[in-house]
Design a protein around this motif. Structure first.
Motif, PDB file in Angstrom:
ATOM      1  N   SER A  47      29.343 -31.356  24.061  1.00  0.00           N
ATOM      2  CA  SER A  47      29.014 -31.526  22.641  1.00  0.00           C
ATOM      3  C   SER A  47      28.716 -30.206  21.937  1.00  0.00           C
ATOM      4  N   LEU A  48      28.261 -29.199  22.704  1.00  0.00           N
ATOM      5  CA  LEU A  48      27.910 -27.866  22.174  1.00  0.00           C
ATOM      6  C   LEU A  48      26.771 -27.932  21.151  1.00  0.00           C
ATOM      7  N   VAL A  49      25.966 -28.989  21.180  1.00  0.00           N
ATOM      8  CA  VAL A  49      24.907 -29.140  20.167  1.00  0.00           C
ATOM      9  C   VAL A  49      23.872 -28.022  20.263  1.00  0.00           C
ATOM     10  N   ASN A  50      23.708 -27.460  21.447  1.00  0.00           N
ATOM     11  CA  ASN A  50      22.701 -26.404  21.600  1.00  0.00           C
ATOM     12  C   ASN A  50      23.132 -25.090  20.952  1.00  0.00           C
ATOM     13  N   GLU A  51      24.361 -25.029  20.466  1.00  0.00           N
ATOM     14  CA  GLU A  51      24.811 -23.830  19.770  1.00  0.00           C
ATOM     15  C   GLU A  51      24.392 -23.822  18.295  1.00  0.00           C
ATOM     16  N   LEU A  52      23.768 -24.909  17.846  1.00  0.00           N
ATOM     17  CA  LEU A  52      23.240 -24.981  16.479  1.00  0.00           C
ATOM     18  C   LEU A  52      21.716 -24.933  16.568  1.00  0.00           C
ATOM     19  N   ALA A  53      21.169 -23.735  16.505  1.00  0.00           N
ATOM     20  CA  ALA A  53      19.740 -23.534  16.752  1.00  0.00           C
ATOM     21  C   ALA A  53      18.859 -24.217  15.714  1.00  0.00           C
ATOM     22  N   PHE A  54      19.370 -24.474  14.519  1.00  0.00           N
ATOM     23  CA  PHE A  54      18.545 -25.039  13.454  1.00  0.00           C
ATOM     24  C   PHE A  54      18.381 -26.554  13.544  1.00  0.00           C
ATOM     25  N   LEU A  55      19.110 -27.206  14.453  1.00  0.00           N
ATOM     26  CA  LEU A  55      18.978 -28.653  14.587  1.00  0.00           C
ATOM     27  C   LEU A  55      17.733 -29.015  15.386  1.00  0.00           C
ATOM     28  N   ILE A 225      54.391 -28.010  22.645  1.00  0.00           N
ATOM     29  CA  ILE A 225      53.617 -27.181  21.715  1.00  0.00           C
ATOM     30  C   ILE A 225      53.393 -27.935  20.401  1.00  0.00           C
ATOM     31  N   GLY A 226      54.416 -28.644  19.947  1.00  0.00           N
ATOM     32  CA  GLY A 226      54.275 -29.445  18.737  1.00  0.00           C
ATOM     33  C   GLY A 226      53.260 -30.555  18.898  1.00  0.00           C
ATOM     34  N   LEU A 227      53.221 -31.174  20.079  1.00  0.00           N
ATOM     35  CA  LEU A 227      52.249 -32.241  20.338  1.00  0.00           C
ATOM     36  C   LEU A 227      50.827 -31.687  20.354  1.00  0.00           C
ATOM     37  N   VAL A 228      50.649 -30.508  20.923  1.00  0.00           N
ATOM     38  CA  VAL A 228      49.329 -29.878  20.906  1.00  0.00           C
ATOM     39  C   VAL A 228      48.888 -29.641  19.456  1.00  0.00           C
ATOM     40  N   GLY A 229      49.820 -29.177  18.618  1.00  0.00           N
ATOM     41  CA  GLY A 229      49.505 -28.974  17.207  1.00  0.00           C
ATOM     42  C   GLY A 229      49.153 -30.277  16.514  1.00  0.00           C
ATOM     43  N   ALA A 230      49.858 -31.356  16.860  1.00  0.00           N
ATOM     44  CA  ALA A 230      49.575 -32.657  16.256  1.00  0.00           C
ATOM     45  C   ALA A 230      48.194 -33.160  16.671  1.00  0.00           C
ATOM     46  N   VAL A 231      47.850 -32.991  17.943  1.00  0.00           N
ATOM     47  CA  VAL A 231      46.509 -33.374  18.405  1.00  0.00           C
ATOM     48  C   VAL A 231      45.447 -32.573  17.662  1.00  0.00           C
ATOM     49  N   ASP A 232      45.708 -31.281  17.497  1.00  0.00           N
ATOM     50  CA  ASP A 232      44.733 -30.447  16.784  1.00  0.00           C
ATOM     51  C   ASP A 232      44.571 -30.912  15.341  1.00  0.00           C
ATOM     52  N   ARG A 271      37.892 -29.382  19.922  1.00  0.00           N
ATOM     53  CA  ARG A 271      38.962 -28.554  20.494  1.00  0.00           C
ATOM     54  C   ARG A 271      38.674 -28.226  21.954  1.00  0.00           C
ATOM     55  N   TRP A 272      37.418 -27.987  22.273  1.00  0.00           N
ATOM     56  CA  TRP A 272      37.037 -27.741  23.661  1.00  0.00           C
ATOM     57  C   TRP A 272      37.291 -28.974  24.522  1.00  0.00           C
ATOM     58  N   GLN A 273      36.844 -30.137  24.038  1.00  0.00           N
ATOM     59  CA  GLN A 273      36.956 -31.362  24.808  1.00  0.00           C
ATOM     60  C   GLN A 273      38.408 -31.791  25.015  1.00  0.00           C
ATOM     61  N   PHE A 274      39.206 -31.793  23.942  1.00  0.00           N
ATOM     62  CA  PHE A 274      40.519 -32.428  23.977  1.00  0.00           C
ATOM     63  C   PHE A 274      41.699 -31.475  24.119  1.00  0.00           C
ATOM     64  N   LEU A 275      41.474 -30.192  24.016  1.00  0.00           N
ATOM     65  CA  LEU A 275      42.591 -29.258  24.153  1.00  0.00           C
ATOM     66  C   LEU A 275      42.307 -28.164  25.172  1.00  0.00           C
ATOM     67  N   VAL A 276      41.321 -27.343  24.886  1.00  0.00           N
ATOM     68  CA  VAL A 276      41.124 -26.129  25.688  1.00  0.00           C
ATOM     69  C   VAL A 276      40.726 -26.453  27.125  1.00  0.00           C
ATOM     70  N   SER A 277      39.796 -27.395  27.308  1.00  0.00           N
ATOM     71  CA  SER A 277      39.330 -27.679  28.672  1.00  0.00           C
ATOM     72  C   SER A 277      40.456 -28.220  29.543  1.00  0.00           C
ATOM     73  N   GLY A 278      41.407 -28.951  28.951  1.00  0.00           N
ATOM     74  CA  GLY A 278      42.527 -29.469  29.733  1.00  0.00           C
ATOM     75  C   GLY A 278      43.544 -28.402  30.062  1.00  0.00           C
ATOM     76  N   TYR A 309      39.027 -19.731  21.346  1.00  0.00           N
ATOM     77  CA  TYR A 309      37.671 -19.406  20.902  1.00  0.00           C
ATOM     78  C   TYR A 309      36.724 -20.567  21.195  1.00  0.00           C
ATOM     79  N   ALA A 310      37.283 -21.779  21.396  1.00  0.00           N
ATOM     80  CA  ALA A 310      36.479 -22.989  21.534  1.00  0.00           C
ATOM     81  C   ALA A 310      35.850 -23.148  22.911  1.00  0.00           C
ATOM     82  N   LEU A 311      35.780 -22.087  23.682  1.00  0.00           N
ATOM     83  CA  LEU A 311      34.990 -22.126  24.918  1.00  0.00           C
ATOM     84  C   LEU A 311      33.509 -22.234  24.566  1.00  0.00           C
ATOM     85  N   PRO A 312      32.722 -22.969  25.348  1.00  0.00           N
ATOM     86  CA  PRO A 312      31.277 -22.985  25.111  1.00  0.00           C
ATOM     87  C   PRO A 312      30.701 -21.578  25.204  1.00  0.00           C
TER      88      PRO A 312
END
Length: 323
Positions: A47-55, A225-232, A271-278, A309-312
């Motif tokens: 979720s990367l929620v800890n990257e938002l310090a103000f929450l 590559i086109g499918l990756v763009g469509a998912v994004d 992007r991390w969950q559905f593209l980069v991590s895979g 860039y979407a790495l945790p």
């Protein structure tokens, strides 16, 4: 007398495991339970929620729950085209290896069950969560677009999806203790069957690849590559909608800069969950880059590069993109 195909034993092992881990939605997973909204749905590593310090802690929990709802929705969405594609490729086994046919048919049945599971979860969350959540893409419309591509491209995307399910469970969902128990079980049981599906995806992708010449494979790489763009594109639309919903439910007077950070973090997490991590999963890289040449591989890497860039900020496990 029919001669067994070279992979018959591997298909048979998939069937054996599929029978052993088989589960039912109510009997094994839901068991009359509802989600625990005092706990997070998605682990921090996804979720990367800890990257938002103000929450606040409560806001981080809510953000993880909104993301969890979208995680379930998007899986219901991708299972739509996966199950359809599985039914399509089963035809190639109708008059051939009947063990392979059984394995593929079982996969199709399980993928349809997964769709039902995620629809049921959405019905629960629709009742329990505040109004205003929006699903921005139609599963049928997405399936029609995806299935307009070559089998090679669709199976490569499917392998990517089912491998990151396993990676997410192993690295983030299984180790985290403070998740909603029902949510954790959903992903445990989902991963049990997806582990077998990933084996079949790999086998069918390699089988399809053997039919192609370099020109056909090159075209299939472009389609992937086109499918990756469509998912994004889907992720961008859903991140914007989810950020708006989250801010509405919070009711907190965030600054304009903080609101922008919330939307950017939703998109980064998706992007991390559905593209980069895979794409960065070693097993996926080994299979995919083992089928294509250097020039084709470079096209894929260049297409993915803007998303990495979407790495945790503090990833659970380093997953460097293959050179």
């Amino acid at each position: 007398m029919e001669t067994a195909a070279p992979n018959t034993d591997r298909y048979a092992r998939v069937i054996e495991v599929s029978k052993r881990v088989r589960w039912e939605i109510e009997r094994d997973v839901v068991r009359g339970r509802r989600f625990d909204y005092a706990k997070r749905f998605m682990p921090d590593g996804l979720s990367l929620v800890n990257e938002l310090a103000f929450l606040t802690p409560a806001q981080r929990r809510l953000m993880s729950q909104v993301q969890g709802r979208t995680y379930a929705y998007l899986f219901g969405l991708v299972e739509r085209f996966i199950s359809a594609k599985v039914l399509d490729i089963s035809r190639e086994h109708w008059f051939g290896d009947q063990v392979a046919l059984e394995a593929i048919v079982r996969m199709g049945d399980e993928e349809i069950k997964h769709q039902e599971l995620f629809r049921r979860l959405e019905m629960q969350m629709q009742k329990d969560m505040p109004a205003g959540y929006v699903q921005t893409a139609s599963p049928n419309d997405v399936a029609k677009v995806v299935l307009g591509n070559s089998t090679w491209a669709v199976m490569a995307l499917t392998l990517d999806i089912e491998l990151f399910v396993l990676a997410h469970y192993r690295a983030s969902i299984d180790p985290q203790e403070d998740l909603s128990p029902l949510w954790k079980d959903v992903f445990l049981f989902h991963a049990k069957e997806e582990a077998q599906h990933a084996i079949l995806d790999e086998m069918e992708l390699i089988r399809e690849d053997a039919k192609l010449d370099r020109e056909q494979r090159s075209a299939a790489v472009d389609q992937l590559i086109g499918l990756v763009g469509a998912v994004d594109g889907i992720l961008q639309g859903q991140a914007e909608s989810d950020a708006r919903y989250f801010l509405q439910v919070c009711g907190t007077p965030f600054t304009s800069e903080q609101r922008e950070q919330v939307e950017a973090k939703f998109l980064k997490a998706y992007r991390w969950q559905f593209l980069v991590s895979g794409v960065m999963e070693p097993r996926f890289q080994k299979v995919l880059f083992g089928l294509i040449d250097e020039e084709q591989g470079m096209r894929i890497k260049n297409a993915i590069a803007p998303l990495t860039y979407a790495l945790p900020d503090q990833p659970d496990t380093p997953l460097p993109l293959a050179a």
